[in-house]
Design a protein around this motif. Structure first.
Motif, PDB file in Angstrom:
ATOM      1  N   SER A  33       0.839  -1.165  -0.022  1.00 15.82           N
ATOM      2  CA  SER A  33       0.123   0.250  -0.267  1.00 15.82           C
ATOM      3  C   SER A  33       0.958   1.316   0.206  1.00 15.82           C
ATOM      4  O   SER A  33       0.696   2.152  -0.710  1.00 15.82           O
ATOM      5  CB  SER A  33      -0.926   0.142   1.164  1.00 15.82           C
ATOM      6  OG  SER A  33      -1.775   1.003   1.166  1.00 15.82           O
ATOM      7  N   ILE A  34       1.977   1.218   0.898  1.00 11.37           N
ATOM      8  CA  ILE A  34       2.739   2.507   0.884  1.00 11.37           C
ATOM      9  C   ILE A  34       3.412   2.754  -0.635  1.00 11.37           C
ATOM     10  O   ILE A  34       3.680   3.647  -1.053  1.00 11.37           O
ATOM     11  CB  ILE A  34       3.894   2.200   1.966  1.00 11.37           C
ATOM     12  CG1 ILE A  34       3.378   2.224   3.157  1.00 11.37           C
ATOM     13  CG2 ILE A  34       5.146   3.220   1.669  1.00 11.37           C
ATOM     14  CD1 ILE A  34       4.314   1.769   4.378  1.00 11.37           C
ATOM     15  N   LEU A  35       4.030   1.473  -1.075  1.00 12.65           N
ATOM     16  CA  LEU A  35       4.745   1.570  -2.497  1.00 12.65           C
ATOM     17  C   LEU A  35       3.789   2.132  -3.585  1.00 12.65           C
ATOM     18  O   LEU A  35       3.947   2.830  -4.291  1.00 12.65           O
ATOM     19  CB  LEU A  35       5.422   0.180  -2.864  1.00 12.65           C
ATOM     20  CG  LEU A  35       6.323  -0.289  -1.852  1.00 12.65           C
ATOM     21  CD1 LEU A  35       6.731  -1.676  -2.328  1.00 12.65           C
ATOM     22  CD2 LEU A  35       7.522   0.623  -1.945  1.00 12.65           C
ATOM     23  N   GLN A  36       2.435   1.602  -3.398  1.00 11.86           N
ATOM     24  CA  GLN A  36       1.652   2.234  -4.472  1.00 11.86           C
ATOM     25  C   GLN A  36       0.851   3.572  -4.435  1.00 11.86           C
ATOM     26  O   GLN A  36       0.364   3.998  -5.257  1.00 11.86           O
ATOM     27  CB  GLN A  36       0.354   1.016  -4.498  1.00 11.86           C
ATOM     28  CG  GLN A  36       0.807  -0.362  -5.236  1.00 11.86           C
ATOM     29  CD  GLN A  36      -0.557  -1.173  -4.967  1.00 11.86           C
ATOM     30  OE1 GLN A  36      -1.158  -1.120  -4.019  1.00 11.86           O
ATOM     31  NE2 GLN A  36      -0.364  -2.613  -5.750  1.00 11.86           N
ATOM     32  N   SER A  37       1.208   3.963  -3.268  1.00 16.06           N
ATOM     33  CA  SER A  37       0.766   5.371  -3.017  1.00 16.06           C
ATOM     34  C   SER A  37       1.786   6.482  -3.779  1.00 16.06           C
ATOM     35  O   SER A  37       1.423   7.660  -4.022  1.00 16.06           O
ATOM     36  CB  SER A  37       0.764   5.753  -1.403  1.00 16.06           C
ATOM     37  OG  SER A  37       2.226   5.745  -1.017  1.00 16.06           O
ATOM     38  N   ARG A  38       2.857   5.907  -4.302  1.00 16.49           N
ATOM     39  CA  ARG A  38       3.652   6.873  -4.859  1.00 16.49           C
ATOM     40  C   ARG A  38       3.377   6.838  -6.404  1.00 16.49           C
ATOM     41  O   ARG A  38       3.677   5.763  -7.229  1.00 16.49           O
ATOM     42  CB  ARG A  38       5.230   6.354  -4.910  1.00 16.49           C
ATOM     43  CG  ARG A  38       6.321   7.226  -5.532  1.00 16.49           C
ATOM     44  CD  ARG A  38       6.306   8.539  -4.950  1.00 16.49           C
ATOM     45  NE  ARG A  38       7.121   8.863  -3.800  1.00 16.49           N
ATOM     46  CZ  ARG A  38       6.868   9.569  -2.733  1.00 16.49           C
ATOM     47  NH1 ARG A  38       5.598  10.147  -2.650  1.00 16.49           N
ATOM     48  NH2 ARG A  38       7.766   9.956  -1.871  1.00 16.49           N
ATOM     49  N   LYS A  39       2.686   7.884  -6.918  1.00 15.31           N
ATOM     50  CA  LYS A  39       1.930   7.941  -8.406  1.00 15.31           C
ATOM     51  C   LYS A  39       3.097   8.282  -9.442  1.00 15.31           C
ATOM     52  O   LYS A  39       2.925   8.154 -10.482  1.00 15.31           O
ATOM     53  CB  LYS A  39       0.944   8.762  -8.311  1.00 15.31           C
ATOM     54  CG  LYS A  39      -0.122   8.522  -7.164  1.00 15.31           C
ATOM     55  CD  LYS A  39      -0.778   7.079  -7.582  1.00 15.31           C
ATOM     56  CE  LYS A  39      -1.921   6.520  -6.422  1.00 15.31           C
ATOM     57  NZ  LYS A  39      -2.223   5.210  -6.527  1.00 15.31           N
ATOM     58  N   GLU A  40       4.125   8.986  -9.044  1.00 20.09           N
ATOM     59  CA  GLU A  40       4.982   9.309  -9.916  1.00 20.09           C
ATOM     60  C   GLU A  40       5.725   8.391 -10.795  1.00 20.09           C
ATOM     61  O   GLU A  40       6.189   8.700 -11.821  1.00 20.09           O
ATOM     62  CB  GLU A  40       6.337  10.220  -9.154  1.00 20.09           C
ATOM     63  CG  GLU A  40       6.015  11.572  -8.676  1.00 20.09           C
ATOM     64  CD  GLU A  40       5.036  11.364  -7.372  1.00 20.09           C
ATOM     65  OE1 GLU A  40       4.966  12.280  -6.655  1.00 20.09           O
ATOM     66  OE2 GLU A  40       5.112  10.205  -6.758  1.00 20.09           O
ATOM     67  N   TYR A  41       5.683   7.157 -10.304  1.00 21.87           N
ATOM     68  CA  TYR A  41       6.163   6.120 -10.833  1.00 21.87           C
ATOM     69  C   TYR A  41       5.674   4.677 -10.470  1.00 21.87           C
ATOM     70  O   TYR A  41       4.981   4.644  -9.522  1.00 21.87           O
ATOM     71  CB  TYR A  41       7.791   6.055 -10.767  1.00 21.87           C
ATOM     72  CG  TYR A  41       8.445   5.912  -9.280  1.00 21.87           C
ATOM     73  CD1 TYR A  41       8.385   4.851  -8.526  1.00 21.87           C
ATOM     74  CD2 TYR A  41       8.827   7.012  -8.799  1.00 21.87           C
ATOM     75  CE1 TYR A  41       8.871   4.720  -7.148  1.00 21.87           C
ATOM     76  CE2 TYR A  41       9.083   7.222  -7.527  1.00 21.87           C
ATOM     77  CZ  TYR A  41       9.116   6.035  -6.676  1.00 21.87           C
ATOM     78  OH  TYR A  41       9.639   6.244  -5.440  1.00 21.87           O
ATOM     79  N   LYS A  42       5.808   3.722 -11.278  1.00 18.25           N
ATOM     80  CA  LYS A  42       5.070   2.271 -10.827  1.00 18.25           C
ATOM     81  C   LYS A  42       6.127   1.444 -10.284  1.00 18.25           C
ATOM     82  O   LYS A  42       7.505   1.536 -10.832  1.00 18.25           O
ATOM     83  CB  LYS A  42       4.430   1.611 -12.283  1.00 18.25           C
ATOM     84  CG  LYS A  42       3.328   2.539 -12.589  1.00 18.25           C
ATOM     85  CD  LYS A  42       2.486   2.018 -13.774  1.00 18.25           C
ATOM     86  CE  LYS A  42       1.212   2.754 -14.005  1.00 18.25           C
ATOM     87  NZ  LYS A  42       0.715   1.899 -15.661  1.00 18.25           N
ATOM     88  N   CYS A  43       5.796   0.632  -9.425  1.00 17.62           N
ATOM     89  CA  CYS A  43       6.593  -0.626  -8.945  1.00 17.62           C
ATOM     90  C   CYS A  43       6.003  -1.840  -9.361  1.00 17.62           C
ATOM     91  O   CYS A  43       5.006  -2.183  -9.168  1.00 17.62           O
ATOM     92  CB  CYS A  43       6.655  -0.222  -7.352  1.00 17.62           C
ATOM     93  SG  CYS A  43       7.464   1.293  -6.607  1.00 17.62           S
ATOM     94  N   GLN A  44       7.039  -2.606  -9.974  1.00 14.65           N
ATOM     95  CA  GLN A  44       6.620  -3.972  -9.972  1.00 14.65           C
ATOM     96  C   GLN A  44       7.034  -4.925  -8.624  1.00 14.65           C
ATOM     97  O   GLN A  44       8.251  -4.766  -8.264  1.00 14.65           O
ATOM     98  CB  GLN A  44       7.454  -4.715 -11.240  1.00 14.65           C
ATOM     99  CG  GLN A  44       7.179  -4.115 -12.681  1.00 14.65           C
ATOM    100  CD  GLN A  44       8.022  -4.854 -13.670  1.00 14.65           C
ATOM    101  OE1 GLN A  44       8.050  -6.177 -13.576  1.00 14.65           O
ATOM    102  NE2 GLN A  44       8.674  -4.008 -14.299  1.00 14.65           N
ATOM    103  N   ILE A  45       6.094  -5.471  -8.201  1.00 13.34           N
ATOM    104  CA  ILE A  45       6.341  -5.891  -6.895  1.00 13.34           C
ATOM    105  C   ILE A  45       6.133  -7.580  -6.822  1.00 13.34           C
ATOM    106  O   ILE A  45       5.205  -8.051  -7.046  1.00 13.34           O
ATOM    107  CB  ILE A  45       5.172  -5.360  -5.697  1.00 13.34           C
ATOM    108  CG1 ILE A  45       5.118  -3.740  -5.837  1.00 13.34           C
ATOM    109  CG2 ILE A  45       5.580  -6.053  -4.399  1.00 13.34           C
ATOM    110  CD1 ILE A  45       4.282  -3.122  -4.830  1.00 13.34           C
ATOM    111  N   ARG A  46       7.054  -8.170  -6.066  1.00 14.70           N
ATOM    112  CA  ARG A  46       7.163  -9.503  -5.793  1.00 14.70           C
ATOM    113  C   ARG A  46       7.100  -9.888  -4.416  1.00 14.70           C
ATOM    114  O   ARG A  46       7.812  -9.152  -3.781  1.00 14.70           O
ATOM    115  CB  ARG A  46       8.137 -10.254  -6.650  1.00 14.70           C
ATOM    116  CG  ARG A  46       8.290 -10.176  -7.999  1.00 14.70           C
ATOM    117  CD  ARG A  46       7.247 -10.881  -8.891  1.00 14.70           C
ATOM    118  NE  ARG A  46       7.192 -10.912 -10.156  1.00 14.70           N
ATOM    119  CZ  ARG A  46       6.768  -9.914 -10.954  1.00 14.70           C
ATOM    120  NH1 ARG A  46       5.795  -8.888 -10.402  1.00 14.70           N
ATOM    121  NH2 ARG A  46       6.621 -10.016 -12.343  1.00 14.70           N
TER     122      ARG A  46
END
Length: 260
Positions: A18-31
């Motif tokens: 949730s914290i990582l996805q809150s950063r809208k400036e770039y996308k994170c691929q998460i595993r």
């Protein structure tokens, strides 16, 4: 940006996501991996830019994972998280040279600061580990390493090679070399036969082709950021203008990805 989370508590994992996805400036691929051994196996295939790992896990601790990731040169950007404020844990984390040691509940702002820092360092990180490959396109027939080039031009080319990922211009280069823009433009054109814009595209597209040919499986948007275009549309335009193809067309034309 690719991030691997090694944590066996589902609620903690969801909180980090949730914290990582809150950063809208770039996308994170998460595993996600539920233990240290599984995290290492995933990392060997996923090649994360950053790893967030609990310090205490089954099969392999977070510190052991960090050390193995670094020794195998898979990832050296590791954040250790822990529910324990023990001084000896913090000491071990420092000795392992991790990015930071965060206590649960995780400080959202601090984690985002760390992620931002890794993201901003991605261009330099990929440039440092890439083995430059010159694709077989007429655009890349230009020779930038001629011994007979004057010192000022060599310095200009060197500056572009080390700063292509930034928002540089002819004026930026002129200020750096303390040369008038008109003189510098004439210098580049007289000795290389191309203008500054072509020279900058040459260096950026050389790296873009290397990244697209690698097994990193980065998106076109990620590549555009890493090579300095900062916009997927600008990368597409450069590919079509200089190589007469799209980034996707180029990627499909490669029979086998080069080794990492």
């Amino acid at each position: 940006m690719k991030i691997l989370i090694a944590e066996d508590e589902e609620n903690i994992v969801q909180g980090i996501v949730s914290i990582l996805q809150s950063r809208k400036e770039y996308k994170c691929q998460i595993r996600h991996a539920e233990n240290g051994q599984r995290a290492l196996e995933i990392a060997e295939q996923f090649h994360p830019d950053m790893v967030i790992t609990d310090i205490r896990m089954f099969q392999k601790t977070g510190l052991e994972l960090a050390e193995e990731l670094k020794s195998q040169e898979i990832c050296d950007k590791v954040v250790i998280i822990s529910g324990y404020s023990r001084f000896d844990y913090a000491q071990q984390a420092i000795r392992a040279n991790v990015l930071d040691y965060l206590l649960k509940p995780i400080d959202k702002q601090r984690l985002l600061e760390l992620v931002d820092r890794v993201y901003e360092e991605l261009p330099e990180s990929y440039a440092a580990r890439a083995a430059f490959m010159r694709p077989a396109y007429p655009f890349f027939d230009l020779e930038l390493e001629k011994e007979e080039y004057p010192a000022s031009l060599k310095k200009a080319i060197s500056f572009i090679r080390h700063n292509y990922m930034k928002d540089i211009s002819l004026q930026t280069l002129s200020d750096e070399l303390m040369l008038h823009p008109n003189y510098l433009s004439s210098l580049v054109n007289r000795h290389t036969g191309v203008n500054f814009s072509y020279l900058l595209d040459y260096v950026r597209l050389e790296m873009a082709c290397e990244l697209l040919a690698s097994p990193e499986d980065m998106t076109v948007a990620e590549v555009s950021y890493i090579v300095g275009y900062n916009n997927e549309r600008r990368l597409y335009h450069a590919f079509q203008k200089r190589l007469n193809c799209t980034p996707g067309d180029f990627r499909k034309s490669i029979p086998e990805r080069v080794p990492r």
